[in-house]
Design an enzyme around this catalytic site. Structure first.
Site, mmCIF file in Angstrom:
data_model
loop_
_atom_site.group_PDB
_atom_site.id
_atom_site.type_symbol
_atom_site.label_atom_id
_atom_site.label_comp_id
_atom_site.label_asym_id
_atom_site.label_seq_id
_atom_site.Cartn_x
_atom_site.Cartn_y
_atom_site.Cartn_z
ATOM 1 N N LYS A 1 -5.818 6.844 8.646
ATOM 2 C CA LYS A 1 -7.054 7.396 8.092
ATOM 3 C C LYS A 1 -7.859 8.041 9.222
ATOM 4 C CE LYS A 1 -7.935 4.630 3.948
ATOM 5 N NZ LYS A 1 -8.964 3.822 3.254
ATOM 6 N N ARG B 1 0.868 -1.180 0.000
ATOM 7 C CA ARG B 1 0.000 0.000 0.000
ATOM 8 C C ARG B 1 0.904 1.230 0.000
ATOM 9 N NH1 ARG B 1 -2.065 3.801 3.501
ATOM 10 N NH2 ARG B 1 -4.290 4.288 3.371
ATOM 11 N N SER C 1 -13.018 -3.740 0.983
ATOM 12 C CA SER C 1 -13.262 -2.864 2.129
ATOM 13 C C SER C 1 -14.764 -2.679 2.288
ATOM 14 C CB SER C 1 -12.607 -1.501 1.900
ATOM 15 O OG SER C 1 -11.207 -1.597 1.950
#
Length: 217
Positions: free
Chosen positions: A141, A43, A111
């Site tokens: 996040k 990621r 997700s």
């Protein structure tokens, strides 16, 4: 036909931090791969296409050496290109059904945030696992939607492995496993720790004395 890897039944789902230097990224990841996390997800939200391709290929080689499956975030096409085991798709990364049709050999994760109906739709479309969260405030996040632990057991009823993500630490990890998480997805809990290897071992211990049963194929 699925990849040669066997799907991990439970464990730590380690996500890479944003890192512009591929050599530095590998140096940070290598000692953790030696501890055999269940999965590694590549990621890097800050990287452009060329750097993402370079880093994904480099990580795939190291994952193969340690027999740890690699999952590529956001991009199933890149996962195919580098020979990764799977891809993880969020709500803006394209439809699971389309990816499944064009990449039948990849593991596909979805997700699902705080939304059980999204999880049901993902499973119907061909997702191999579903991820809920954030369960706790997340430095990665900070504005992420928050999920409650009841979603983990509800998700398990859909017959796919369930991943918990978002603000997970060694102190709260075991509670999520008891609530139904098959895998714990972590970034900062490992990479922001003074000793990332010790932090990973602490997460792995969360699975030693907790049992949620198995829903995996």
């Amino acid at each position: 036909m699925k990849t040669a890897f066997t799907w991990p039944r439970r464990g730590v789902y380690l996500l890479t931090p944003d890192e512009a230097d591929t050599g530095h990224l590998l140096a940070r990841i290598e000692p953790l791969l030696a501890l055999r996390p269940a999965l590694l997800q590549y990621r890097n939200k800050a990287a452009g296409p060329a750097l993402r391709a370079e880093q994904a290929r480099a990580l795939q080689a190291r994952c193969e050496a340690h027999a740890v499956p690699l999952v590529v975030n956001d991009d199933w096409r890149l996962a195919l290109q580098v020979g990764a085991a799977g891809a993880h798709l969020g709500e803006h990364d394209g439809a699971i059904a389309g990816a499944r049709a064009q990449a039948p050999g990849l593991w596909l994760g979805a997700s699902c945030y705080d939304d059980l109906e999204r999880a049901r739709a993902a499973v119907a479309a061909g997702a191999d696992y579903i991820a809920f969260g954030a369960f706790f405030p997340s430095g990665t996040k900070p504005l992420a939607r928050r999920a409650g632990p009841q979603l983990l057991q509800a998700g398990r009823a859909l017959g796919r492995p369930v991943v918990a993500i978002g603000g997970i630490t060694p102190d709260n990890a075991a509670g999520l496993v008891r609530a139904g998480a098959d895998l714990l997805a972590v970034i900062g809990g490992v990479f922001d720790a003074p000793d990332p290897a010790d932090a990973l071992r602490a997460f792995q211990r969360a699975f030693e004395h907790t049992d949620t049963g198995t829903t995996n194929e």
